[in-house]
Write a protein that holds these residues in place. Structure first.
Motif, PDB file in Angstrom:
ATOM      1  N   SER A  35       9.954  14.441   0.575  1.00  0.00           N
ATOM      2  CA  SER A  35      11.175  14.273   1.363  1.00  0.00           C
ATOM      3  C   SER A  35      10.778  13.615   2.675  1.00  0.00           C
ATOM      4  N   PRO A  36      11.727  13.107   3.447  1.00  0.00           N
ATOM      5  CA  PRO A  36      11.357  12.469   4.714  1.00  0.00           C
ATOM      6  C   PRO A  36      10.550  13.376   5.630  1.00  0.00           C
ATOM      7  N   GLU A  37      10.862  14.677   5.627  1.00  0.00           N
ATOM      8  CA  GLU A  37      10.145  15.607   6.489  1.00  0.00           C
ATOM      9  C   GLU A  37       8.683  15.749   6.078  1.00  0.00           C
ATOM     10  N   GLN A  38       8.404  15.596   4.799  1.00  0.00           N
ATOM     11  CA  GLN A  38       7.043  15.774   4.302  1.00  0.00           C
ATOM     12  C   GLN A  38       6.248  14.474   4.237  1.00  0.00           C
ATOM     13  N   VAL A  39       6.918  13.350   4.500  1.00  0.00           N
ATOM     14  CA  VAL A  39       6.244  12.053   4.393  1.00  0.00           C
ATOM     15  C   VAL A  39       4.988  11.975   5.263  1.00  0.00           C
ATOM     16  N   GLY A  91      14.565  -0.831  -1.419  1.00  0.00           N
ATOM     17  CA  GLY A  91      13.180  -1.106  -1.064  1.00  0.00           C
ATOM     18  C   GLY A  91      12.148  -0.278  -1.793  1.00  0.00           C
ATOM     19  N   ILE A  92      12.556   0.460  -2.837  1.00  0.00           N
ATOM     20  CA  ILE A  92      11.591   1.212  -3.644  1.00  0.00           C
ATOM     21  C   ILE A  92      10.590   0.245  -4.273  1.00  0.00           C
ATOM     22  N   ASP A  93       9.336   0.660  -4.355  1.00  0.00           N
ATOM     23  CA  ASP A  93       8.279  -0.233  -4.836  1.00  0.00           C
ATOM     24  C   ASP A  93       8.138  -0.252  -6.353  1.00  0.00           C
ATOM     25  N   GLY A  94       8.552   0.807  -7.013  1.00  0.00           N
ATOM     26  CA  GLY A  94       8.458   0.894  -8.454  1.00  0.00           C
ATOM     27  C   GLY A  94       9.536   1.818  -8.990  1.00  0.00           C
ATOM     28  N   ILE A  95       9.859   1.673 -10.272  1.00  0.00           N
ATOM     29  CA  ILE A  95      10.876   2.502 -10.923  1.00  0.00           C
ATOM     30  C   ILE A  95      10.271   3.108 -12.174  1.00  0.00           C
ATOM     31  N   MET A  96      10.439   4.415 -12.324  1.00  0.00           N
ATOM     32  CA  MET A  96       9.983   5.088 -13.533  1.00  0.00           C
ATOM     33  C   MET A  96      11.201   5.608 -14.296  1.00  0.00           C
ATOM     34  N   ARG A 137      20.104   8.209   0.845  1.00  0.00           N
ATOM     35  CA  ARG A 137      18.861   8.960   0.747  1.00  0.00           C
ATOM     36  C   ARG A 137      17.677   8.023   0.523  1.00  0.00           C
ATOM     37  N   VAL A 138      17.875   6.990  -0.282  1.00  0.00           N
ATOM     38  CA  VAL A 138      16.807   6.005  -0.486  1.00  0.00           C
ATOM     39  C   VAL A 138      16.435   5.372   0.854  1.00  0.00           C
ATOM     40  N   GLU A 139      17.440   4.966   1.610  1.00  0.00           N
ATOM     41  CA  GLU A 139      17.190   4.349   2.924  1.00  0.00           C
ATOM     42  C   GLU A 139      16.463   5.314   3.854  1.00  0.00           C
ATOM     43  N   GLN A 140      16.888   6.567   3.868  1.00  0.00           N
ATOM     44  CA  GLN A 140      16.274   7.556   4.754  1.00  0.00           C
ATOM     45  C   GLN A 140      14.806   7.770   4.402  1.00  0.00           C
ATOM     46  N   LEU A 141      14.521   7.900   3.115  1.00  0.00           N
ATOM     47  CA  LEU A 141      13.127   8.122   2.710  1.00  0.00           C
ATOM     48  C   LEU A 141      12.266   6.907   3.016  1.00  0.00           C
ATOM     49  N   MET A 142      12.752   5.720   2.661  1.00  0.00           N
ATOM     50  CA  MET A 142      11.929   4.521   2.859  1.00  0.00           C
ATOM     51  C   MET A 142      11.722   4.220   4.331  1.00  0.00           C
ATOM     52  N   ASN A 143      12.687   4.559   5.180  1.00  0.00           N
ATOM     53  CA  ASN A 143      12.471   4.391   6.630  1.00  0.00           C
ATOM     54  C   ASN A 143      11.313   5.283   7.097  1.00  0.00           C
ATOM     55  N   LYS A 188       0.839  -1.179   0.000  1.00  0.00           N
ATOM     56  CA  LYS A 188       0.000   0.000   0.000  1.00  0.00           C
ATOM     57  C   LYS A 188       0.888   1.247   0.000  1.00  0.00           C
ATOM     58  N   LYS A 189       0.376   2.307  -0.545  1.00  0.00           N
ATOM     59  CA  LYS A 189       1.092   3.579  -0.647  1.00  0.00           C
ATOM     60  C   LYS A 189       2.491   3.390  -1.250  1.00  0.00           C
ATOM     61  N   PRO A 190       2.553   2.871  -2.484  1.00  0.00           N
ATOM     62  CA  PRO A 190       3.852   2.591  -3.106  1.00  0.00           C
ATOM     63  C   PRO A 190       4.661   3.855  -3.370  1.00  0.00           C
ATOM     64  N   ILE A 191       5.987   3.686  -3.307  1.00  0.00           N
ATOM     65  CA  ILE A 191       6.919   4.751  -3.637  1.00  0.00           C
ATOM     66  C   ILE A 191       7.619   4.374  -4.941  1.00  0.00           C
ATOM     67  N   ILE A 192       7.553   5.269  -5.907  1.00  0.00           N
ATOM     68  CA  ILE A 192       8.141   5.043  -7.227  1.00  0.00           C
ATOM     69  C   ILE A 192       9.349   5.961  -7.380  1.00  0.00           C
ATOM     70  N   GLY A 193      10.520   5.389  -7.544  1.00  0.00           N
ATOM     71  CA  GLY A 193      11.731   6.167  -7.754  1.00  0.00           C
ATOM     72  C   GLY A 193      11.973   6.403  -9.237  1.00  0.00           C
ATOM     73  N   VAL A 194      12.565   7.536  -9.551  1.00  0.00           N
ATOM     74  CA  VAL A 194      12.761   7.924 -10.948  1.00  0.00           C
ATOM     75  C   VAL A 194      14.219   7.764 -11.359  1.00  0.00           C
ATOM     76  N   ILE A 195      14.439   7.172 -12.527  1.00  0.00           N
ATOM     77  CA  ILE A 195      15.742   7.167 -13.174  1.00  0.00           C
ATOM     78  C   ILE A 195      15.718   8.232 -14.261  1.00  0.00           C
ATOM     79  N   HIS A 196      16.521   9.262 -14.094  1.00  0.00           N
ATOM     80  CA  HIS A 196      16.624  10.324 -15.095  1.00  0.00           C
ATOM     81  C   HIS A 196      17.767   9.962 -16.041  1.00  0.00           C
ATOM     82  N   LEU A 197      17.426   9.533 -17.243  1.00  0.00           N
ATOM     83  CA  LEU A 197      18.455   9.070 -18.175  1.00  0.00           C
ATOM     84  C   LEU A 197      19.323  10.217 -18.673  1.00  0.00           C
TER      85      LEU A 197
END
Length: 281
Positions: free
Chosen positions: A234-238, A62-67, A268-274, A21-30
């Motif tokens: 960001s983690p503060e806004q989560v 632990g990101i749930d999806g990749i865009m 940063r990925v770890e911090q956000l997902m925590n 639930k509430k998936p987090i999708i990380g972005v790869i900027h090519l």
């Protein structure tokens, strides 16, 4: 008073594509792809290697999806001018990512390349495409853009890609909204649902700019579809944003020094997902 339009119920696309639930999708900027103004002859092997490094960092964190987005192709072409070389290169990168990680992937083909994005998604087995302007019209950096929904949905049917979901922005960033200024955000959300989007996206004004919880609420007021945050998490806004939304797309904040053109930073990925996991409890 005119009764509200009630759309037929459809499956929740977030439940279909994601395990949490509430998936987090990380972005790869090519990096810039062949044909783009900033492309300087880098091999596709180099472009793919950088993308794979980001994909593995996101997946292992632990990101749930990749865009995957052709973000380095600035200044972006108008949708009708996106070339075969862009579709070919984007497909090549995404195919390698699909083979390297188990995380579901989606496509953003900028600017507003709904049909090219669907072509890539069908070819590589991506689950969704993000379309910044799905209905109505607005003035973007690329000029006047019409919503591509009618043509894109016909194309999706033509290529047998009905399992590829449409993630559509409402009140899109990087644009002037004068054309639709007489209509509420909730009404525009209803338009996107009426034109068969599957997930709606609420954003800030630019890449990385915070999305207001109030913006999420305004989008949700006009739709029964899932609503996710499209920028600035960001983690503060989560706590505030994850309480308001059904998930989020995160790009810039996850990169080294919070610059979108840098590689993904595993810390940063770890911090956000925590922070996200605390809200999922």
């Amino acid at each position: 008073m005119t009764p509200p339009i009630v759309m037929p119920a459809k499956d929740n696309a977030l439940d279909v594509h994601f395990k949490r639930k509430k998936p987090i999708i990380g972005v790869i900027h090519l990096r810039a792809l062949p044909g783009a103004p900033r492309y300087e002859g880098e091999s596709m092997a180099g472009i793919i290697a950088a993308a794979l490094a980001d994909a593995r960092t996101l997946s292992q964190g632990g990101i749930d999806g990749i865009m995957v987005e052709n973000a380095g192709d600035m200044p972006f072409s108008r949708p009708e001018n996106i070339g075969y070389e862009t579709v070919a290169a984007l497909s090549a990168v995404c195919q390698e990512i699909r083979g390297a990680v188990d995380t579901p992937i989606g496509i953003t083909c900028v600017a507003n390349g709904a049909i090219p994005g669907l072509a890539v998604a069908k070819a590589v087995g991506a689950r969704w495409v993000r379309v910044n302007q799905w209905v109505n019209a607005y003035v973007a950096n690329e000029g006047f853009l019409n919503g591509p929904a009618a043509l894109a949905m016909r194309y999706r049917a033509q290529i047998g890609a009905k399992d590829v979901s449409i993630f559509a922005d409402v009140h899109v960033k990087f644009g002037a909204h004068a054309i639709t200024a007489d209509r509420s955000i909730a009404e525009q959300a209803t338009d996107a649902e009426w034109f068969d989007a599957d997930v709606l996206i609420a954003t800030g004004t630019r890449t990385g700019s915070p999305t207001r919880p109030e913006e999420v609420a305004e989008v949700r007021a006009g739709t029964n579809l899932p609503v996710i945050v499209g920028s600035g998490l960001s983690p503060e806004q989560v706590p505030a944003l994850m309480a308001a939304a059904d998930g989020a797309i995160v790009g810039q904040w996850l990169k080294h020094d919070a610059k979108w053109w840098n590689p993904v930073d595993p810390h940063r990925v770890e911090q956000l997902m925590n922070a996200v996991e605390k809200e999922r409890l």
